[in-house]
Scaffold this motif. Structure first.
Motif, PDB file in Angstrom:
ATOM      1  N   GLY A  32       0.785  -1.045  -0.200  1.00 45.34           N
ATOM      2  CA  GLY A  32       0.085   0.230  -0.090  1.00 45.34           C
ATOM      3  C   GLY A  32       0.723   1.156   0.080  1.00 45.34           C
ATOM      4  O   GLY A  32       0.657   2.242   0.508  1.00 45.34           O
ATOM      5  N   HIS A  33       2.018   1.105  -0.648  1.00 50.31           N
ATOM      6  CA  HIS A  33       2.894   2.248  -0.713  1.00 50.31           C
ATOM      7  C   HIS A  33       3.199   3.007  -2.346  1.00 50.31           C
ATOM      8  O   HIS A  33       2.834   2.032  -3.149  1.00 50.31           O
ATOM      9  CB  HIS A  33       4.171   1.906  -0.092  1.00 50.31           C
ATOM     10  N   ARG A  34       3.598   4.293  -2.145  1.00 53.93           N
ATOM     11  CA  ARG A  34       4.224   4.484  -3.596  1.00 53.93           C
ATOM     12  C   ARG A  34       5.706   5.314  -3.133  1.00 53.93           C
ATOM     13  O   ARG A  34       5.876   5.736  -1.843  1.00 53.93           O
ATOM     14  CB  ARG A  34       3.175   5.546  -3.968  1.00 53.93           C
ATOM     15  N   LEU A  35       6.331   5.517  -4.141  1.00 56.94           N
ATOM     16  CA  LEU A  35       7.585   6.516  -4.009  1.00 56.94           C
ATOM     17  C   LEU A  35       7.658   7.562  -5.044  1.00 56.94           C
ATOM     18  O   LEU A  35       7.405   7.479  -6.341  1.00 56.94           O
ATOM     19  CB  LEU A  35       8.794   5.434  -4.173  1.00 56.94           C
ATOM     20  N   ALA A  36       7.800   8.696  -4.490  1.00 57.07           N
ATOM     21  CA  ALA A  36       7.884  10.074  -5.194  1.00 57.07           C
ATOM     22  C   ALA A  36       9.252  10.244  -5.880  1.00 57.07           C
ATOM     23  O   ALA A  36      10.465  10.126  -5.222  1.00 57.07           O
ATOM     24  CB  ALA A  36       7.449  11.080  -4.494  1.00 57.07           C
ATOM     25  N   GLN A  37       9.394  10.448  -7.261  1.00 57.76           N
ATOM     26  CA  GLN A  37      10.656  10.415  -7.756  1.00 57.76           C
ATOM     27  C   GLN A  37      11.589  11.700  -7.161  1.00 57.76           C
ATOM     28  O   GLN A  37      12.610  11.347  -7.373  1.00 57.76           O
ATOM     29  CB  GLN A  37      10.503  10.608  -9.313  1.00 57.76           C
ATOM     30  N   GLU A  38      10.874  12.503  -6.926  1.00 60.08           N
ATOM     31  CA  GLU A  38      11.792  13.828  -6.029  1.00 60.08           C
ATOM     32  C   GLU A  38      12.904  13.052  -5.027  1.00 60.08           C
ATOM     33  O   GLU A  38      13.926  13.724  -4.748  1.00 60.08           O
ATOM     34  CB  GLU A  38      11.049  14.855  -5.534  1.00 60.08           C
ATOM     35  N   ALA A  39      12.789  11.906  -4.493  1.00 56.10           N
ATOM     36  CA  ALA A  39      13.858  11.475  -3.551  1.00 56.10           C
ATOM     37  C   ALA A  39      14.870  11.085  -4.437  1.00 56.10           C
ATOM     38  O   ALA A  39      16.056  10.986  -3.608  1.00 56.10           O
ATOM     39  CB  ALA A  39      13.195   9.873  -3.171  1.00 56.10           C
ATOM     40  N   VAL A  40      15.149  11.148  -5.826  1.00 60.24           N
ATOM     41  CA  VAL A  40      16.310  10.981  -6.512  1.00 60.24           C
ATOM     42  C   VAL A  40      16.755  12.530  -6.811  1.00 60.24           C
ATOM     43  O   VAL A  40      16.568  12.901  -7.950  1.00 60.24           O
ATOM     44  CB  VAL A  40      16.243  10.190  -7.632  1.00 60.24           C
ATOM     45  N   GLY A  41      17.119  13.090  -5.720  1.00 66.20           N
ATOM     46  CA  GLY A  41      17.316  14.449  -5.930  1.00 66.20           C
ATOM     47  C   GLY A  41      18.915  14.971  -6.192  1.00 66.20           C
ATOM     48  O   GLY A  41      19.793  13.720  -6.566  1.00 66.20           O
ATOM     49  N   ARG A  42      19.369  16.080  -6.166  1.00 66.03           N
ATOM     50  CA  ARG A  42      20.813  16.415  -6.350  1.00 66.03           C
ATOM     51  C   ARG A  42      21.603  15.842  -5.621  1.00 66.03           C
ATOM     52  O   ARG A  42      22.994  15.196  -5.990  1.00 66.03           O
ATOM     53  CB  ARG A  42      20.725  17.974  -6.266  1.00 66.03           C
TER      54      ARG A  42
END
Length: 327
Positions: free
Chosen positions: A301-311
């Motif tokens: 029941g989870h998702r991951l936001a791509q913004e975690a792969v940041g600078r």
């Protein structure tokens, strides 16, 4: 009945000979009743509308229990009329000369019949207009053809053209690969990281969420050698590139394939957030090594936001560059 596919859905459900039909059976009957809905991002909405209309007509009673999708769908439906009652035979409709291919269809959908009637009513003299305008005119649903044209329909028969949104691109090098990124902030960070060392990537494009399922077709005039995609790990984040890839290939473009290294980094560094139970069908768009972990993520029941792969992640190592080559 006004909901697309509702009439054919009712007949197919009755033809099963059962009084109670589970959700899987409901989906099978709906995609047979309305082939254009198969794979459409609006299929769930369209099925929910058909079920609501059939409930209002007294054809069926949906279960109180529903799934967690949006809009929710019943876990089963119960037919209120005798399941074994034969469906009323259709009046035989002659096919317009442009619809010759419909003769070989076992059960032409209502959309195909609507187009046939439109042609007889003077559609052959219509000017070419955007496809959604024509869909609304003929079917009452502007998105009726978003997932593709059911046989034997063609753009020429419909006197219509697909309208492709422009795809914003930031050049980073001379390479043959176009990297499409779902969200604007990650576009900015990846553009900054790739300008210093672009490798095979020639440009980074902003997919703008679901807009990419249309804007991918704008690449036809100057197609890249390869298209790679990076988005959120949730149901919509996988549905978008999977649908865009199907449209791209149909128009002679290269398939949209996952930027594998970026997705690996997201699985490693992402922060799981609650999400509705996800449809697993588009997980197969990912490379095989990513499918298991993503199915586990969705099952929890989870998702991951791509913004975690940041600078900071992009600067820490080069692993995220895997999968960006044109091969």
């Amino acid at each position: 009945m006004t909901a697309p596919g509702a009439r054919d859905l009712a007949e197919l459900l009755r033809a099963t000979g059962r009084t109670r039909i589970d959700r899987a059976g409901l989906w099978r009957a709906f995609t047979e009743a309305l082939p254009s809905a198969q794979g459409s991002v609006d299929a769930r909405r369209m099925l929910a509308e058909a079920v609501a209309e059939l409930e209002a007509e007294g054809v069926l009673v949906p279960s109180k229990a529903t799934d967690d999708g949006t809009p929710p769908l019943p876990r089963s439906v119960r037919l209120t009329r005798p399941a074994a009652a034969p469906a009323r035979p259709r009046a035989v409709e002659p096919w317009h000369p442009e619809m010759r291919g419909a003769d070989g269809l076992r059960s032409p959908s209502e959309v195909v019949r609507q187009v046939n009637r439109w042609l007889f009513a003077g559609g052959t003299g219509a000017e070419v207009v955007p496809l959604r305008e024509r869909a609304l005119e003929i079917t009452g649903d502007e998105k009726a053809f978003d997932a593709g044209l059911p046989a034997p329909l063609t753009l020429a028969i419909l006197r219509a053209a697909r309208v492709a949104l422009p795809l914003h691109r930031e050049p980073v090098g001379d390479g043959p690969v176009l990297l499409v990124v779902e969200n604007a902030d990650t576009v900015h960070s990846l553009t900054r990281a790739l300008r210093a060392e672009p490798g095979p990537v020639g440009a980074v494009a902003w997919g703008a969420g679901n807009a990419f399922t249309s804007s991918v077709l704008s690449l036809v005039d100057g197609p890249p050698a390869a298209i790679r995609y990076f988005g959120d790990l949730d149901a919509a984040g996988l549905r978008i590139p999977a649908r865009a890839s199907a449209l791209a290939v149909a128009d002679g473009l290269p398939p949209v394939r996952p930027a594998t290294g970026l997705y690996r980094e997201l699985l490693e560094h992402g922060r799981p957030a609650p999400a509705p139970t996800a449809d697993h069908s588009d997980v197969d768009w990912l490379d095989p090594g990513l499918r298991g972990p993503v199915r586990e993520l969705f099952a929890a029941g989870h998702r991951l936001a791509q913004e975690a792969v940041g600078r900071r992640v992009l600067a820490a190592d080069r692993g995220w560059r895997a999968g960006l080559d044109p091969a």
